[in-house]
Design a protein around this motif. Structure first.
Motif, mmCIF file in Angstrom:
data_model
loop_
_atom_site.group_PDB
_atom_site.id
_atom_site.type_symbol
_atom_site.label_atom_id
_atom_site.label_comp_id
_atom_site.label_asym_id
_atom_site.label_seq_id
_atom_site.Cartn_x
_atom_site.Cartn_y
_atom_site.Cartn_z
ATOM 1 N N PHE A 78 0.840 -1.194 0.000
ATOM 2 C CA PHE A 78 0.000 0.000 0.000
ATOM 3 C C PHE A 78 0.875 1.242 0.000
ATOM 4 N N HIS A 79 0.264 2.377 -0.329
ATOM 5 C CA HIS A 79 0.998 3.641 -0.447
ATOM 6 C C HIS A 79 0.601 4.592 0.668
ATOM 7 N N MET A 80 1.594 5.283 1.209
ATOM 8 C CA MET A 80 1.373 6.343 2.181
ATOM 9 C C MET A 80 2.304 7.493 1.830
ATOM 10 N N ALA A 81 1.728 8.637 1.466
ATOM 11 C CA ALA A 81 2.513 9.833 1.136
ATOM 12 C C ALA A 81 3.590 9.538 0.100
ATOM 13 N N MET A 114 -3.415 5.285 9.496
ATOM 14 C CA MET A 114 -2.036 4.851 9.323
ATOM 15 C C MET A 114 -1.077 6.027 9.229
ATOM 16 N N ARG A 115 -1.557 7.167 8.732
ATOM 17 C CA ARG A 115 -0.693 8.350 8.670
ATOM 18 C C ARG A 115 -0.239 8.772 10.066
ATOM 19 N N LEU A 116 -1.145 8.719 11.031
ATOM 20 C CA LEU A 116 -0.775 9.082 12.393
ATOM 21 C C LEU A 116 0.155 8.038 13.012
ATOM 22 N N VAL A 167 -1.681 14.439 8.417
ATOM 23 C CA VAL A 167 -3.008 13.871 8.161
ATOM 24 C C VAL A 167 -3.612 14.483 6.918
ATOM 25 N N GLN A 168 -4.557 13.772 6.320
ATOM 26 C CA GLN A 168 -5.320 14.314 5.201
ATOM 27 C C GLN A 168 -6.748 13.781 5.296
ATOM 28 N N ASP A 169 -7.672 14.466 4.622
ATOM 29 C CA ASP A 169 -9.074 14.067 4.674
ATOM 30 C C ASP A 169 -9.287 12.743 3.953
ATOM 31 N N PHE A 170 -10.294 12.006 4.407
ATOM 32 C CA PHE A 170 -10.680 10.769 3.744
ATOM 33 C C PHE A 170 -11.681 11.085 2.640
ATOM 34 N N ALA A 198 -8.727 -2.030 11.821
ATOM 35 C CA ALA A 198 -8.812 -1.484 10.467
ATOM 36 C C ALA A 198 -7.772 -0.383 10.333
ATOM 37 N N LEU A 199 -6.894 -0.512 9.349
ATOM 38 C CA LEU A 199 -5.861 0.484 9.098
ATOM 39 C C LEU A 199 -6.247 1.286 7.864
ATOM 40 N N VAL A 200 -6.502 2.585 8.041
ATOM 41 C CA VAL A 200 -6.895 3.457 6.926
ATOM 42 C C VAL A 200 -5.631 3.934 6.229
#
Length: 197
Positions: A59-62, A108-110, A116-119, A136-138
């Protein structure tokens, strides 16, 4: 990653961190099952003291690619409305109803120390097992199930900020994927245990 425009989830506004939303039943997006094709065998020298992991969810984060071992993942869902938790744990953004089981949802960002960013309507959640509980990991974006090539894993570098929460660093061509340990990700937070999980 530039935040995308928020959309509606099931005709309602997409959940925000500060809003209490009704717990709704999510519709499955994808259930994770082992692939029929066997992964390539690896020698013991290639993995040394590293765990024997042959597949991971990427998965991708930033803009960075991360992975979680397939054995720790139950399924992938699109984000749903969630009920806010009264206790103030920043990374827990709410509780969701997963087919009758109420489980905590984490940003997951935190957990990774990212802004953080909006969902939005396409925001995915990875449903994982941690210490016998479901969480659950967003995440920003789910890529795919990836088979780990022979000899691709290396021990996490000690100077990396997430080294204590990584299983390994995977070299995939010119790219690096940080393989995370879900249990160690959950160590800094207290998972609600009396929620029917």
């Amino acid at each position: 990653m530039t935040p995308r425009k928020k959309s509606d989830v099931g005709g309602e506004s997409a959940p925000k961190r500060s809003r209490t939303a009704k717990v709704t039943e999510p519709e499955p997006v994808a259930e994770v099952t082992p692939e029929a094709e066997e992964p390539p065998a690896r020698t013991s020298d290639a993995v040394s003291d590293l765990p024997d992991i042959d597949r991971m969810i990427v998965f991708h984060m930033a803009g960075q690619r991360y992975g979680i071992a397939i054995t720790a993942v139950q399924e992938i869902q699109q984000i749903v409305a969630f009920a806010e938790v009264p206790a103030g744990v920043d990374s827990i953004i709410g509780m969701i109803n997963l087919r009758g089981r109420v489980i905590p949802a984490f940003d997951m960002r935190l957990l990774l120390g990212l802004p953080v960013q909006d969902f939005h309507v396409d925001t995915p959640m990875i449903i994982c097992k941690s210490e016998g509980q479901l969480v659950a990991l967003v995440v920003d974006e789910v890529e795919d199930v990836v088979v780990l090539p022979e000899g691709c894993m290396s021990a996490p570098p000690r100077m990396h900020a997430l080294s204590g929460r990584m299983v390994a660093v995977c070299r995939m061509g010119m790219d690096l994927i940080y393989l995370l340990d879900v249990d160690k990700l959950m160590e800094p937070v207290s998972i609600p245990g009396a929620m029917g999980v």
